[in-house]
Motif scaffolding. Structure first.
Motif, PDB file in Angstrom:
ATOM      1  N   LEU A 172      31.304  38.814  16.329  1.00 53.32           N
ATOM      2  CA  LEU A 172      31.435  39.892  17.557  1.00 53.32           C
ATOM      3  C   LEU A 172      32.288  39.702  18.557  1.00 53.32           C
ATOM      4  O   LEU A 172      32.177  38.364  19.089  1.00 53.32           O
ATOM      5  CB  LEU A 172      29.976  40.375  18.032  1.00 53.32           C
ATOM      6  CG  LEU A 172      29.941  41.436  18.939  1.00 53.32           C
ATOM      7  CD1 LEU A 172      28.710  42.352  18.796  1.00 53.32           C
ATOM      8  CD2 LEU A 172      29.801  40.727  20.352  1.00 53.32           C
TER       9      LEU A 172
ATOM     10  N   TYR B 111      33.508  40.081  22.465  1.00 50.13           N
ATOM     11  CA  TYR B 111      33.149  40.867  23.587  1.00 50.13           C
ATOM     12  C   TYR B 111      33.790  40.456  24.901  1.00 50.13           C
ATOM     13  O   TYR B 111      34.272  39.235  24.684  1.00 50.13           O
ATOM     14  CB  TYR B 111      31.472  40.406  23.991  1.00 50.13           C
ATOM     15  CG  TYR B 111      31.101  39.246  24.076  1.00 50.13           C
ATOM     16  CD1 TYR B 111      31.035  38.765  25.609  1.00 50.13           C
ATOM     17  CD2 TYR B 111      30.683  38.249  23.197  1.00 50.13           C
ATOM     18  CE1 TYR B 111      30.555  37.326  25.889  1.00 50.13           C
ATOM     19  CE2 TYR B 111      30.200  37.195  23.418  1.00 50.13           C
ATOM     20  CZ  TYR B 111      30.157  36.576  24.726  1.00 50.13           C
ATOM     21  OH  TYR B 111      29.685  35.253  25.039  1.00 50.13           O
TER      22      TYR B 111
ATOM     23  N   ARG C 180      22.247  44.307  14.940  1.00 48.50           N
ATOM     24  CA  ARG C 180      22.632  45.446  14.019  1.00 48.50           C
ATOM     25  C   ARG C 180      21.514  45.601  12.892  1.00 48.50           C
ATOM     26  O   ARG C 180      21.426  44.747  12.242  1.00 48.50           O
ATOM     27  CB  ARG C 180      24.080  45.213  13.480  1.00 48.50           C
ATOM     28  CG  ARG C 180      24.472  46.314  12.605  1.00 48.50           C
ATOM     29  CD  ARG C 180      26.005  45.888  12.396  1.00 48.50           C
ATOM     30  NE  ARG C 180      26.286  44.830  11.572  1.00 48.50           N
ATOM     31  CZ  ARG C 180      27.754  44.422  11.242  1.00 48.50           C
ATOM     32  NH1 ARG C 180      28.546  45.071  11.783  1.00 48.50           N
ATOM     33  NH2 ARG C 180      27.678  43.253  10.683  1.00 48.50           N
TER      34      ARG C 180
ATOM     35  N   ILE D 154      32.819  45.721  24.003  1.00 47.36           N
ATOM     36  CA  ILE D 154      32.178  45.045  22.735  1.00 47.36           C
ATOM     37  C   ILE D 154      33.077  45.686  21.562  1.00 47.36           C
ATOM     38  O   ILE D 154      33.076  46.789  21.261  1.00 47.36           O
ATOM     39  CB  ILE D 154      30.787  45.229  22.655  1.00 47.36           C
ATOM     40  CG1 ILE D 154      30.078  44.389  23.559  1.00 47.36           C
ATOM     41  CG2 ILE D 154      30.336  44.702  20.961  1.00 47.36           C
ATOM     42  CD1 ILE D 154      28.526  44.385  23.596  1.00 47.36           C
TER      43      ILE D 154
ATOM     44  N   SER E  44      31.668  35.713  19.684  1.00 47.80           N
ATOM     45  CA  SER E  44      30.158  35.405  19.902  1.00 47.80           C
ATOM     46  C   SER E  44      29.811  33.915  19.146  1.00 47.80           C
ATOM     47  O   SER E  44      30.154  33.572  18.270  1.00 47.80           O
ATOM     48  CB  SER E  44      29.220  36.310  19.213  1.00 47.80           C
ATOM     49  OG  SER E  44      27.870  35.868  19.234  1.00 47.80           O
TER      50      SER E  44
ATOM     51  N   ILE F 121      33.312  45.250  17.017  1.00 46.55           N
ATOM     52  CA  ILE F 121      32.554  44.634  16.179  1.00 46.55           C
ATOM     53  C   ILE F 121      33.211  45.039  14.685  1.00 46.55           C
ATOM     54  O   ILE F 121      33.831  46.035  14.728  1.00 46.55           O
ATOM     55  CB  ILE F 121      31.138  44.988  16.156  1.00 46.55           C
ATOM     56  CG1 ILE F 121      30.820  46.409  15.535  1.00 46.55           C
ATOM     57  CG2 ILE F 121      30.201  44.348  17.033  1.00 46.55           C
ATOM     58  CD1 ILE F 121      29.521  46.810  15.420  1.00 46.55           C
TER      59      ILE F 121
ATOM     60  N   LEU G 172      23.890  39.825  16.389  1.00 49.13           N
ATOM     61  CA  LEU G 172      25.170  39.731  16.477  1.00 49.13           C
ATOM     62  C   LEU G 172      25.777  38.857  17.400  1.00 49.13           C
ATOM     63  O   LEU G 172      26.709  38.012  17.522  1.00 49.13           O
ATOM     64  CB  LEU G 172      26.175  41.019  16.273  1.00 49.13           C
ATOM     65  CG  LEU G 172      25.860  42.132  15.437  1.00 49.13           C
ATOM     66  CD1 LEU G 172      26.766  43.122  15.510  1.00 49.13           C
ATOM     67  CD2 LEU G 172      26.221  41.234  13.990  1.00 49.13           C
TER      68      LEU G 172
END
Length: 456
Positions: free
Chosen positions: A82, A84, A357, A411, A73, A413, A368
C-alpha cells in the motif's frame, strides 16, 4: 504576521456578526518535507510475495525515490503493498477537533473552540471559519448542500452550503429543536432537546430523517422537511457514542459505553422505532461504528476500548447479523472507524491509524498499513474515494488527534490478488507490539494497569 480579511460569503452563518467569519492566511500549514524528512530519506518496503502475479502488481506502482514523498507500507502482511503519503499536516491552537465531514469539495472540522473550519479538498487550504456562540462542535454531518452541526447547547444547526469551494456561501436554515419564545406556552407536540451532549448523527437520505444520539442515552429522530421530532426513545443504559444507518433498508445501528451494539427498525407505516437485535460480544465500551454495505454483502464494524474491532455479517435470507470475528492490532482503545468500499480505517488511542481490507466474498481481513504520524490519540476520521482505476484505487483520508493536529493522507492500493490470501480473523496470531515512542511512559503504565482515560 498573518493577515486576515473579512469573507462576505460567510456573513450569514449562525446569524452572528460578520466579523466572526474570516478568510484564511495564504499558508495555513508548514511544508510537509520539513516535518517528515526522516520518512522520505528512509523509504520502507514490504517484502514481495513469491509469486509471479505479485511481482507484476508491484511493477505497476510508481517506484519511490529519495525525492518522492510516497511511502510503501512497512507493515508486513501477505497483502500487496500500500502506498501512502501525508499531504498536509496542520496544527491550530483551537483545541481538540471532535468531528470531520466532507461535501462539495470542502472538508469541515468542528472543535472545542466554537469554530467550524472549512478546508478545500484535497490540499486542505483553509477557506474560512464560522464562529458560533453555541459552544463546542461535537458532531458534524454533511449531505449534499446541507451541513448539520451539533453544539454544546444540545441542539443541531442546519446549514445550507452553496457555491464552489473557492467562493462558497453558508447560511443557517434552522435549529433543531427550534427556539421557543420566552412567553410561549408549551405545545402538545413539542419535544424537548437532548439533556446532554449530542455525540453522533446519521441521515436517512430517502426519508429525509436525521438521527441524533446523545450522552443522555436517547436517540431522537428529526424530519428535516418540517423540522419536527417524530420519535424519541431511550436506546442504551449508558452514553451513546456512535450511530450508523443502512441506506438500503433504513436499519439504524447504535453503540454505547454499556458495551452493546443495537439494531433498530422503523415500525411499518409509523415513525416509531423498535429494537430488533442486541449485539454484545465484549463488556468493553463501544466507541465507534462503521457500516460497509454493497449489493452482495453487508458488514457492521464496532471499535471498543479494549482495542478490538468486532465485525458482524448480515445473512441474506434472515437478515440477522452473525459475529464474524475481530480485527486485532491496536494496542489501546479504538476511538473512530470509517468504512469505504472494502476498506476499513480505524483510529486509536495508541496514536495510529490502521488500514484494513476485507477479502471479496469472505470474512477474512488483512491489515494493509499502519499510519503512525500523530502524537496523540486519533479522535476522528473521514475518508473519500479520490480515483478509481482498473489497477490502482486512490483514497483521501482525514484524521484529527488530541495533539490538536489535522492531517490529510493520500492512499493508493492495488487490487486483490487471485489465489489464497491469509486473513486476520478470530484465529489470527497475536503479535507483540512495541510501545509507541510518542506516548508518555507513565501514561502507558497507567493504561496497562487498567486506568482508562476518558476521551469524550
Amino acid at each position: 504576521m498573518e493577515r486576515y480579511t473579512r469573507s462576505n460569503s460567510l456573513c450569514n452563518f449562525f446569524d452572528e456578526d460578520p466579523r466572526t467569519a474570516q478568510s484564511p492566511p495564504r499558508h495555513p500549514f508548514r511544508s510537509l518535507p520539513q516535518i517528515y524528512d526522516h520518512h522520505h530519506d528512509n523509504l520502507l518496503f514490504s517484502p514481495a510475495r513469491s509469486s509471479t502475479n505479485s511481482t507484476n502488481l508491484y511493477s505497476l506502482l510508481p517506484p519511490p525515490s529519495p525525492e518522492s514523498p510516497w511511502i510503501l507500507s512497512p507493515h508486513q502482511t501477505p497483502s500487496p503493498s500500500l502506498l501512502y503519503h501525508c499531504i498536509a499536516s496542520l496544527h491550530r491552537e483551537d483545541g481538540t477537533i471532535f468531528s470531520i465531514a466532507s461535501a462539495k469539495g470542502l472538508v469541515f472540522t468542528g472543535s472545542e473552540s466554537r469554530r467550524v473550519r472549512a478546508w478545500r479538498q484535497p490540499d486542505c487550504t483553509e477557506r474560512g471559519y464560522f464562529k458560533s456562540r453555541y459552544g463546542e462542535v461535537r458532531a458534524i454531518l454533511a449531505h449534499g448542500n446541507t451541513l448539520f452541526t451539533a453544539h454544546k447547547d444540545c441542539k443541531v444547526r442546519v446549514i445550507s452550503v452553496t457555491g464552489t469551494p473557492e467562493n462558497f456561501q453558508a447560511k443557517k436554515i434552522t435549529t433543531l429543536p427550534k427556539n421557543r419564545a420566552i412567553f410561549m406556552f408549551p405545545r402538545k407536540n413539542y419535544t424537548p432537546k437532548h439533556k446532554d451532549c449530542i455525540s453522533c448523527m446519521a441521515y436517512n437520505h430517502a426519508e429525509g430523517l436525521l438521527y441524533t444520539g446523545s450522552w443522555d442515552r436517547t436517540v431522537k429522530v428529526w424530519r428535516v422537511s418540517d423540522n419536527r421530532c417524530v420519535d424519541s426513545f431511550t436506546a442504551h443504559e449508558d452514553r451513546i457514542n456512535g450511530i450508523a444507518l443502512n441506506q438500503d433498508d433504513g436499519c439504524v445501528f447504535t453503540c454505547s459505553s454499556d458495551g452493546s451494539v443495537k439494531i433498530w427498525r422503523r415500525v411499518y407505516g409509523q415513525s416509531s422505532h423498535t429494537l430488533t437485535m442486541t449485539l454484545r460480544f465484549q463488556h468493553s465500551p463501544v466507541n465507534a461504528l462503521a457500516l460497509s454495505s454493497t449489493s452482495s454483502s453487508c458488514f457492521l464494524y464496532s471499535g471498543s476500548s479494549d482495542g478490538f474491532i468486532n465485525f458482524w455479517e448480515k445473512e441474506k435470507m434472515s437478515g440477522r447479523f452473525n459475529h464474524g470475528g475481530f480485527l486485532q492490532g491496536h494496542r489501546f482503545a479504538v476511538l473512530c472507524l470509517v468504512a469505504i468500499e472494502k476498506l476499513i480505517f480505524s483510529g486509536s488511542e495508541d496514536t495510529t491509524i490502521r488500514v484494513w481490507r476485507r477479502e471479496e466474498g469472505s470474512c477474512f481481513h488483512e491489515c494493509l498499513a499502519v499510519l503512525d504520524a500523530h502524537r496523540g490519540p486519533v479522535k476522528c476520521l473521514a475518508a473519500s474515494l479520490e480515483i478509481e482505476k482498473v489497477v490502482v484505487m486512490g483514497f483521501l483520508v482525514y484524521s484529527a488527534g488530541l495533539d490538536q493536529t489535522f492531517k490529510v493522507w493520500r492512499i493508493k492500493i492495488l487490487p486483490e490478488e487471485t489465489g489464497d490470501v491469509e486473513g486476520i480473523d478470530t484465529g489470527m496470531k497475536i503479535t507483540e507490539y512495541e510501545m509507541s515512542p510518542v506516548l508518555s511512559p507513565s501514561w502507558v503504565e497507567k493504561k496497562l494497569q487498567g486506568d482508562s482515560s476518558p476521551f469524550h
